[in-house]
Scaffold this motif. Structure first.
Motif, PDB file in Angstrom:
ATOM      1  N   GLN A   4       0.849  -1.185   0.000  1.00  0.00           N
ATOM      2  CA  GLN A   4       0.000   0.000   0.000  1.00  0.00           C
ATOM      3  C   GLN A   4       0.883   1.232   0.000  1.00  0.00           C
ATOM      4  N   SER A   6       1.239   5.312   0.167  1.00  0.00           N
ATOM      5  CA  SER A   6       0.509   6.428   0.767  1.00  0.00           C
ATOM      6  C   SER A   6       1.412   7.640   0.850  1.00  0.00           C
ATOM      7  N   LEU A  19       6.695   9.771   0.513  1.00  0.00           N
ATOM      8  CA  LEU A  19       5.790   8.668   0.224  1.00  0.00           C
ATOM      9  C   LEU A  19       6.189   7.451   1.050  1.00  0.00           C
ATOM     10  N   CYS A  21       5.510   3.136   1.566  1.00  0.00           N
ATOM     11  CA  CYS A  21       5.011   1.871   1.031  1.00  0.00           C
ATOM     12  C   CYS A  21       5.033   0.873   2.181  1.00  0.00           C
ATOM     13  N   THR A 117      -0.464   6.200  -5.295  1.00  0.00           N
ATOM     14  CA  THR A 117      -0.807   7.415  -4.565  1.00  0.00           C
ATOM     15  C   THR A 117      -0.462   8.595  -5.465  1.00  0.00           C
TER      16      THR A 117
END
Length: 123
Positions: A4, A6, A19, A21, A117
């Protein structure tokens, strides 16, 4: 392994953004992890990769010196620090993992991909 990404959002040119992960599996710690991006109307592009121990990294020329990839295997996380972003860095950013790969380079075959993202660089 589920990934994921973000941390995306809007940032001004010259600012900074980080960022993240996050992975669901402990095998993440024995995976090379890469960041990719896809701008509107363009193909997906490799951005950076880090080996599983975090000792080596590799970047596309356009972000070298501005972006830094790092990882924290305790928390199954990889980060992309974006400093001095430019409008041309605007894209959806994705992370990907290559299980049991401990090398870096632009041509690694990735096994797992996360959702992206969005990063928008604009004044």
């Amino acid at each position: 392994v589920q990934l994921q990404a973000s941390g995306g959002g809007s940032v001004q040119p010259g600012g900074s953004l980080r960022l993240s992960c996050t992975a669901s599996s402990r095998t993440f710690s024995t995976s090379a992890v890469g960041w990719f991006r896809q701008a509107p109307g363009k193909e997906r592009e490799f951005v950076a990769v880090i080996n599983w121990s975090g000792t080596y990294s590799y970047y596309v020329d356009s972000v070298t010196g501005r972006f830094t990839i790092s990882r924290d295997n305790t928390w199954n996380m990889v980060f992309l620090q974006m400093n001095s972003p430019k409008p041309e860095d605007t894209a959806v950013y994705y992370c990907a993992a290559a299980e049991y790969v401990d090398t870096v380079g632009p041509d690694i075959n990735y096994t797992y991909w996360g959702q992206g993202t969005l990063v928008t660089v604009s004044s």
